[in-house]
Scaffold this motif. Sequence first.
Motif, PDB file in Angstrom:
ATOM      1  N   ASP A   1      11.498  17.057   9.794  1.00  0.00           N
ATOM      2  CA  ASP A   1      11.835  15.643   9.950  1.00  0.00           C
ATOM      3  C   ASP A   1      11.030  14.992  11.065  1.00  0.00           C
ATOM      4  O   ASP A   1      10.656  13.812  10.967  1.00  0.00           O
ATOM      5  CB  ASP A   1      13.332  15.487  10.219  1.00  0.00           C
ATOM      6  CG  ASP A   1      14.181  15.801   8.995  1.00  0.00           C
ATOM      7  OD1 ASP A   1      13.618  15.793   7.883  1.00  0.00           O
ATOM      8  OD2 ASP A   1      15.390  16.044   9.161  1.00  0.00           O
ATOM      9  N   ASP A   2      10.755  15.729  12.139  1.00  0.00           N
ATOM     10  CA  ASP A   2       9.983  15.166  13.245  1.00  0.00           C
ATOM     11  C   ASP A   2       8.557  14.831  12.808  1.00  0.00           C
ATOM     12  O   ASP A   2       8.011  13.778  13.174  1.00  0.00           O
ATOM     13  CB  ASP A   2       9.947  16.139  14.430  1.00  0.00           C
ATOM     14  CG  ASP A   2      11.287  16.252  15.135  1.00  0.00           C
ATOM     15  OD1 ASP A   2      12.127  15.345  14.958  1.00  0.00           O
ATOM     16  OD2 ASP A   2      11.494  17.242  15.863  1.00  0.00           O
ATOM     17  N   ALA A   3       7.953  15.719  12.007  1.00  0.00           N
ATOM     18  CA  ALA A   3       6.590  15.470  11.533  1.00  0.00           C
ATOM     19  C   ALA A   3       6.546  14.273  10.603  1.00  0.00           C
ATOM     20  O   ALA A   3       5.620  13.448  10.666  1.00  0.00           O
ATOM     21  CB  ALA A   3       6.046  16.712  10.839  1.00  0.00           C
ATOM     22  N   LEU A   4       7.545  14.168   9.745  1.00  0.00           N
ATOM     23  CA  LEU A   4       7.599  13.030   8.836  1.00  0.00           C
ATOM     24  C   LEU A   4       7.837  11.731   9.602  1.00  0.00           C
ATOM     25  O   LEU A   4       7.235  10.695   9.291  1.00  0.00           O
ATOM     26  CB  LEU A   4       8.694  13.238   7.799  1.00  0.00           C
ATOM     27  CG  LEU A   4       8.410  14.324   6.748  1.00  0.00           C
ATOM     28  CD1 LEU A   4       9.637  14.539   5.869  1.00  0.00           C
ATOM     29  CD2 LEU A   4       7.206  13.949   5.881  1.00  0.00           C
ATOM     30  N   ALA A   5       8.708  11.792  10.605  1.00  0.00           N
ATOM     31  CA  ALA A   5       8.977  10.592  11.412  1.00  0.00           C
ATOM     32  C   ALA A   5       7.722  10.144  12.150  1.00  0.00           C
ATOM     33  O   ALA A   5       7.458   8.935  12.273  1.00  0.00           O
ATOM     34  CB  ALA A   5      10.101  10.874  12.397  1.00  0.00           C
ATOM     35  N   LYS A   6       6.943  11.099  12.623  1.00  0.00           N
ATOM     36  CA  LYS A   6       5.692  10.747  13.308  1.00  0.00           C
ATOM     37  C   LYS A   6       4.720  10.081  12.344  1.00  0.00           C
ATOM     38  O   LYS A   6       4.042   9.112  12.694  1.00  0.00           O
ATOM     39  CB  LYS A   6       5.068  11.999  13.911  1.00  0.00           C
ATOM     40  CG  LYS A   6       3.788  11.717  14.676  1.00  0.00           C
ATOM     41  CD  LYS A   6       3.239  12.977  15.329  1.00  0.00           C
ATOM     42  CE  LYS A   6       1.960  12.671  16.104  1.00  0.00           C
ATOM     43  NZ  LYS A   6       1.399  13.898  16.731  1.00  0.00           N
ATOM     44  N   ARG A   7       4.667  10.582  11.112  1.00  0.00           N
ATOM     45  CA  ARG A   7       3.774   9.972  10.122  1.00  0.00           C
ATOM     46  C   ARG A   7       4.231   8.555   9.776  1.00  0.00           C
ATOM     47  O   ARG A   7       3.409   7.648   9.621  1.00  0.00           O
ATOM     48  CB  ARG A   7       3.700  10.834   8.860  1.00  0.00           C
ATOM     49  CG  ARG A   7       2.722  10.301   7.813  1.00  0.00           C
ATOM     50  CD  ARG A   7       2.441  11.318   6.734  1.00  0.00           C
ATOM     51  NE  ARG A   7       1.807  12.508   7.291  1.00  0.00           N
ATOM     52  CZ  ARG A   7       1.589  13.626   6.613  1.00  0.00           C
ATOM     53  NH1 ARG A   7       1.948  13.707   5.341  1.00  0.00           N
ATOM     54  NH2 ARG A   7       1.009  14.650   7.187  1.00  0.00           N
TER      55      ARG A   7
ATOM     56  N   SER B   1       0.844  -1.184   0.000  1.00  0.00           N
ATOM     57  CA  SER B   1       0.000   0.000   0.000  1.00  0.00           C
ATOM     58  C   SER B   1       0.883   1.239   0.000  1.00  0.00           C
ATOM     59  O   SER B   1       2.096   1.165   0.228  1.00  0.00           O
ATOM     60  CB  SER B   1      -0.932   0.015   1.216  1.00  0.00           C
ATOM     61  OG  SER B   1      -0.190   0.004   2.430  1.00  0.00           O
ATOM     62  N   VAL B   2       0.260   2.397  -0.264  1.00  0.00           N
ATOM     63  CA  VAL B   2       1.014   3.638  -0.372  1.00  0.00           C
ATOM     64  C   VAL B   2       0.393   4.705   0.521  1.00  0.00           C
ATOM     65  O   VAL B   2      -0.831   4.796   0.648  1.00  0.00           O
ATOM     66  CB  VAL B   2       1.085   4.138  -1.836  1.00  0.00           C
ATOM     67  CG1 VAL B   2      -0.295   4.404  -2.396  1.00  0.00           C
ATOM     68  CG2 VAL B   2       1.938   5.390  -1.947  1.00  0.00           C
ATOM     69  N   VAL B   3       1.262   5.484   1.152  1.00  0.00           N
ATOM     70  CA  VAL B   3       0.866   6.707   1.840  1.00  0.00           C
ATOM     71  C   VAL B   3       1.338   7.843   0.936  1.00  0.00           C
ATOM     72  O   VAL B   3       2.533   8.142   0.878  1.00  0.00           O
ATOM     73  CB  VAL B   3       1.495   6.807   3.244  1.00  0.00           C
ATOM     74  CG1 VAL B   3       1.073   8.110   3.918  1.00  0.00           C
ATOM     75  CG2 VAL B   3       1.100   5.606   4.092  1.00  0.00           C
ATOM     76  N   LEU B   4       0.413   8.434   0.213  1.00  0.00           N
ATOM     77  CA  LEU B   4       0.724   9.434  -0.807  1.00  0.00           C
ATOM     78  C   LEU B   4       0.573  10.824  -0.205  1.00  0.00           C
ATOM     79  O   LEU B   4      -0.506  11.184   0.268  1.00  0.00           O
ATOM     80  CB  LEU B   4      -0.218   9.260  -1.990  1.00  0.00           C
ATOM     81  CG  LEU B   4      -0.011  10.152  -3.218  1.00  0.00           C
ATOM     82  CD1 LEU B   4       1.347   9.876  -3.854  1.00  0.00           C
ATOM     83  CD2 LEU B   4      -1.134   9.913  -4.229  1.00  0.00           C
ATOM     84  N   CYS B   5       1.662  11.593  -0.220  1.00  0.00           N
ATOM     85  CA  CYS B   5       1.674  12.888   0.453  1.00  0.00           C
ATOM     86  C   CYS B   5       1.810  14.016  -0.560  1.00  0.00           C
ATOM     87  O   CYS B   5       2.729  14.010  -1.386  1.00  0.00           O
ATOM     88  CB  CYS B   5       2.824  12.966   1.449  1.00  0.00           C
ATOM     89  SG  CYS B   5       2.787  11.667   2.709  1.00  0.00           S
ATOM     90  N   ARG B   6       0.910  14.981  -0.471  1.00  0.00           N
ATOM     91  CA  ARG B   6       0.939  16.169  -1.327  1.00  0.00           C
ATOM     92  C   ARG B   6       1.179  17.401  -0.458  1.00  0.00           C
ATOM     93  O   ARG B   6       0.699  17.479   0.674  1.00  0.00           O
ATOM     94  CB  ARG B   6      -0.385  16.303  -2.084  1.00  0.00           C
ATOM     95  CG  ARG B   6      -0.398  17.462  -3.064  1.00  0.00           C
ATOM     96  CD  ARG B   6      -1.773  17.653  -3.683  1.00  0.00           C
ATOM     97  NE  ARG B   6      -1.765  18.759  -4.638  1.00  0.00           N
ATOM     98  CZ  ARG B   6      -2.837  19.473  -4.948  1.00  0.00           C
ATOM     99  NH1 ARG B   6      -4.009  19.205  -4.394  1.00  0.00           N
ATOM    100  NH2 ARG B   6      -2.740  20.465  -5.809  1.00  0.00           N
TER     101      ARG B   6
END
Length: 251
Positions: free
Chosen positions: A234-240, A222-227
């Motif tokens: 980096d902290d926000a991305l790591a949390k996601r 599956s994909v988590v597609l981010c726009r």
Amino acid sequence: MNASDRTPADLLRSALAADPSRPLVTFYDDATGERVELSVATFANWVAKTANLLQGELNVEPGDRVALLLPAHWQTAVWLLACSSVGAVADVGGAAGRADAVVAGPDALDAARACGGERVALALRPLGGRFPVAPEGFADYAVEVPSQGDRFTPFAPVDPDEAALIVAGAEYSGAEVVARAVADAERLGIVGPGARVMSLLGYDTWDGLAAGLYGPLAAGGSVVLCRNSGDLDDDALAKRVETEHVTATAR
């Protein structure tokens, strides 16, 4: 995927047969705060309705070129698979003036008017919402698609060796899309049903399409597609990554 899968539409049918309830596309728009998760079954239903719209209402035939003037978005993914279902050539970011039909987001309507064929506009609003007023000369996708059938059968069999996709100036047949998707899934580490790739890439290159749709579909992942994720630290991305159980990231 199955050994007999030779088009992207084949990959979706195999995914539906294997596990219709599992997530396939999770979409974030970090400009609006939108998050949408589509299971294989829900995604396939959108694809069927859109393919019926293409074939029955827009009179798109196998080999016709459909210019997709759209960003990386879950509805763009739907249109890519709908074109494959019909046998049309999905021309990502292609010139509208050379297309038989055009599908455009709100930022590309002016460019889309160069198309002399059918024109469809996507508002790209949360929950697939419609335009407050449909743009002149365009059918509003959100208005037209709900009434379409939930099952799709092409009028003619789709030839996997015919052109299916144009992106960044390169043309691929359906069979080539599948073969490249399988190879790139392995390269990206998308292996098995539990694989979940987070893609921060656009859909205007093969790499973006491979990470953001075709690779996960081919691998049973599956994909988590981010726009609009460029401002995330980096902290926000790591949390996601943690929240979405991401196993690989493409950026």
